[in-house]
Design a protein around this motif. Structure first.
Motif, PDB file in Angstrom:
ATOM      1  N   MET A 127      39.332  11.378  -3.230  1.00 53.71           N
ATOM      2  CA  MET A 127      38.944  11.833  -1.904  1.00 53.71           C
ATOM      3  C   MET A 127      37.467  11.575  -1.593  1.00 53.71           C
ATOM      4  O   MET A 127      37.151  11.175  -0.502  1.00 53.71           O
ATOM      5  CB  MET A 127      39.288  13.323  -1.750  1.00 53.71           C
ATOM      6  N   PRO A 128      36.548  11.806  -2.562  1.00 49.26           N
ATOM      7  CA  PRO A 128      35.144  11.544  -2.239  1.00 49.26           C
ATOM      8  C   PRO A 128      34.883  10.098  -1.808  1.00 49.26           C
ATOM      9  O   PRO A 128      34.073   9.853  -0.935  1.00 49.26           O
ATOM     10  CB  PRO A 128      34.396  11.875  -3.524  1.00 49.26           C
ATOM     11  N   SER A 129      35.577   9.131  -2.400  1.00 44.92           N
ATOM     12  CA  SER A 129      35.342   7.744  -2.009  1.00 44.92           C
ATOM     13  C   SER A 129      35.888   7.470  -0.609  1.00 44.92           C
ATOM     14  O   SER A 129      35.317   6.669   0.134  1.00 44.92           O
ATOM     15  CB  SER A 129      35.955   6.786  -3.024  1.00 44.92           C
ATOM     16  N   LEU A 130      36.964   8.154  -0.222  1.00 44.78           N
ATOM     17  CA  LEU A 130      37.488   8.021   1.138  1.00 44.78           C
ATOM     18  C   LEU A 130      36.498   8.621   2.140  1.00 44.78           C
ATOM     19  O   LEU A 130      36.233   8.035   3.186  1.00 44.78           O
ATOM     20  CB  LEU A 130      38.860   8.704   1.259  1.00 44.78           C
ATOM     21  N   ARG A 131      35.936   9.764   1.799  1.00 48.49           N
ATOM     22  CA  ARG A 131      34.929  10.402   2.665  1.00 48.49           C
ATOM     23  C   ARG A 131      33.700   9.504   2.790  1.00 48.49           C
ATOM     24  O   ARG A 131      33.167   9.316   3.875  1.00 48.49           O
ATOM     25  CB  ARG A 131      34.552  11.768   2.098  1.00 48.49           C
ATOM     26  N   ARG A 132      33.272   8.952   1.658  1.00 52.10           N
ATOM     27  CA  ARG A 132      32.106   8.053   1.673  1.00 52.10           C
ATOM     28  C   ARG A 132      32.385   6.837   2.562  1.00 52.10           C
ATOM     29  O   ARG A 132      31.535   6.422   3.342  1.00 52.10           O
ATOM     30  CB  ARG A 132      31.794   7.614   0.245  1.00 52.10           C
ATOM     31  N   ALA A 133      33.582   6.285   2.454  1.00 48.89           N
ATOM     32  CA  ALA A 133      33.957   5.130   3.268  1.00 48.89           C
ATOM     33  C   ALA A 133      33.993   5.495   4.757  1.00 48.89           C
ATOM     34  O   ALA A 133      33.576   4.701   5.601  1.00 48.89           O
ATOM     35  CB  ALA A 133      35.311   4.585   2.825  1.00 48.89           C
ATOM     36  N   ALA A 134      34.471   6.693   5.066  1.00 53.52           N
ATOM     37  CA  ALA A 134      34.509   7.131   6.472  1.00 53.52           C
ATOM     38  C   ALA A 134      33.089   7.273   7.030  1.00 53.52           C
ATOM     39  O   ALA A 134      32.808   6.842   8.155  1.00 53.52           O
ATOM     40  CB  ALA A 134      35.270   8.446   6.591  1.00 53.52           C
ATOM     41  N   TYR A 135      32.183   7.871   6.237  1.00 52.07           N
ATOM     42  CA  TYR A 135      30.789   7.984   6.678  1.00 52.07           C
ATOM     43  C   TYR A 135      30.160   6.600   6.851  1.00 52.07           C
ATOM     44  O   TYR A 135      29.432   6.353   7.820  1.00 52.07           O
ATOM     45  CB  TYR A 135      29.963   8.792   5.672  1.00 52.07           C
ATOM     46  N   LEU A 136      30.449   5.716   5.932  1.00 52.30           N
ATOM     47  CA  LEU A 136      29.887   4.368   6.022  1.00 52.30           C
ATOM     48  C   LEU A 136      30.431   3.624   7.243  1.00 52.30           C
ATOM     49  O   LEU A 136      29.678   2.948   7.954  1.00 52.30           O
ATOM     50  CB  LEU A 136      30.175   3.588   4.742  1.00 52.30           C
ATOM     51  N   ALA A 137      31.714   3.768   7.519  1.00 48.87           N
ATOM     52  CA  ALA A 137      32.298   3.134   8.710  1.00 48.87           C
ATOM     53  C   ALA A 137      31.662   3.703   9.980  1.00 48.87           C
ATOM     54  O   ALA A 137      31.312   2.945  10.893  1.00 48.87           O
ATOM     55  CB  ALA A 137      33.812   3.351   8.728  1.00 48.87           C
ATOM     56  N   LEU A 138      31.503   5.026  10.035  1.00 50.63           N
ATOM     57  CA  LEU A 138      30.849   5.642  11.194  1.00 50.63           C
ATOM     58  C   LEU A 138      29.416   5.138  11.331  1.00 50.63           C
ATOM     59  O   LEU A 138      28.946   4.863  12.448  1.00 50.63           O
ATOM     60  CB  LEU A 138      30.879   7.169  11.059  1.00 50.63           C
ATOM     61  N   ALA A 139      28.733   4.991  10.219  1.00 49.08           N
ATOM     62  CA  ALA A 139      27.356   4.496  10.244  1.00 49.08           C
ATOM     63  C   ALA A 139      27.290   3.083  10.821  1.00 49.08           C
ATOM     64  O   ALA A 139      26.448   2.788  11.679  1.00 49.08           O
ATOM     65  CB  ALA A 139      26.759   4.525   8.837  1.00 49.08           C
ATOM     66  N   TRP A 140      28.179   2.208  10.371  1.00 45.46           N
ATOM     67  CA  TRP A 140      28.163   0.821  10.855  1.00 45.46           C
ATOM     68  C   TRP A 140      28.551   0.728  12.327  1.00 45.46           C
ATOM     69  O   TRP A 140      27.938  -0.033  13.090  1.00 45.46           O
ATOM     70  CB  TRP A 140      29.066  -0.068   9.998  1.00 45.46           C
ATOM     71  N   VAL A 141      29.545   1.502  12.742  1.00 50.25           N
ATOM     72  CA  VAL A 141      29.939   1.484  14.158  1.00 50.25           C
ATOM     73  C   VAL A 141      28.791   2.007  15.018  1.00 50.25           C
ATOM     74  O   VAL A 141      28.457   1.424  16.049  1.00 50.25           O
ATOM     75  CB  VAL A 141      31.230   2.306  14.371  1.00 50.25           C
ATOM     76  N   SER A 142      28.173   3.094  14.587  1.00 42.67           N
ATOM     77  CA  SER A 142      27.051   3.658  15.341  1.00 42.67           C
ATOM     78  C   SER A 142      25.880   2.687  15.395  1.00 42.67           C
ATOM     79  O   SER A 142      25.240   2.523  16.440  1.00 42.67           O
ATOM     80  CB  SER A 142      26.603   4.974  14.707  1.00 42.67           C
ATOM     81  N   PHE A 143      25.610   2.054  14.265  1.00 38.74           N
ATOM     82  CA  PHE A 143      24.524   1.070  14.237  1.00 38.74           C
ATOM     83  C   PHE A 143      24.818  -0.075  15.206  1.00 38.74           C
ATOM     84  O   PHE A 143      23.943  -0.481  15.980  1.00 38.74           O
ATOM     85  CB  PHE A 143      24.316   0.535  12.817  1.00 38.74           C
ATOM     86  N   ALA A 144      26.040  -0.581  15.181  1.00 41.23           N
ATOM     87  CA  ALA A 144      26.418  -1.681  16.087  1.00 41.23           C
ATOM     88  C   ALA A 144      26.273  -1.258  17.548  1.00 41.23           C
ATOM     89  O   ALA A 144      25.746  -2.016  18.375  1.00 41.23           O
ATOM     90  CB  ALA A 144      27.851  -2.130  15.801  1.00 41.23           C
ATOM     91  N   LEU A 145      26.721  -0.044  17.869  1.00 47.01           N
ATOM     92  CA  LEU A 145      26.574   0.444  19.246  1.00 47.01           C
ATOM     93  C   LEU A 145      25.103   0.596  19.622  1.00 47.01           C
ATOM     94  O   LEU A 145      24.712   0.318  20.762  1.00 47.01           O
ATOM     95  CB  LEU A 145      27.325   1.760  19.426  1.00 47.01           C
TER      96      LEU A 145
END
Length: 125
Positions: A1-19
């Protein structure tokens, strides 16, 4: 589960950065709020990515000013208030329900006041 949470935070970070990058080129799209979200998410998913954003010459100073002082640079305040004004003008001509129009305009006005009353960074960015 921690790696899934980390991946979700990283995906949110990249989407936010792109926006945020898109917002640097499109006047109606915000930049700093997306960069703040990107740094927040990246600090939980990839601290190295968060540090890279903080060190970025274009996006870093505003992020650091907010994190260190809760400060917003003067140019960003003016830009935000002008964009809020434009948004209010659009609402005047596009929203037909009076109570909704007035509520949205009041909310945007309060946001504008809040932004304008934030301190400016000690070191101009």
């Amino acid at each position: 589960m921690p790696s899934l949470r980390r991946a979700a935070y990283l995906a949110l970070a990249w989407v936010s950065f792109a926006l945020g990058v898109i917002g640097a080129f499109l006047p109606l799209m915000p930049t700093t709020c997306f960069m703040l979200l990107a740094v927040w998410a990246a600090s939980r998913g990839s601290p190295r990515f968060a540090d890279w954003i903080r060190d970025h010459p274009r996006f870093g100073p505003a992020v650091i000013a907010w994190e260190d002082e809760g400060a917003i640079p003067r140019y960003a305040k003016w830009l935000a208030v002008v964009m809020l004004g434009v948004s209010m003008l659009v609402l005047v001509f596009t929203v037909g329900i009076l109570w909704l129009k007035l509520t949205l305009i009041a909310g945007l006005s309060l946001i504008g006041v809040w932004i304008f009353t934030r301190p400016e960074p000690a070191i101009s960015s």
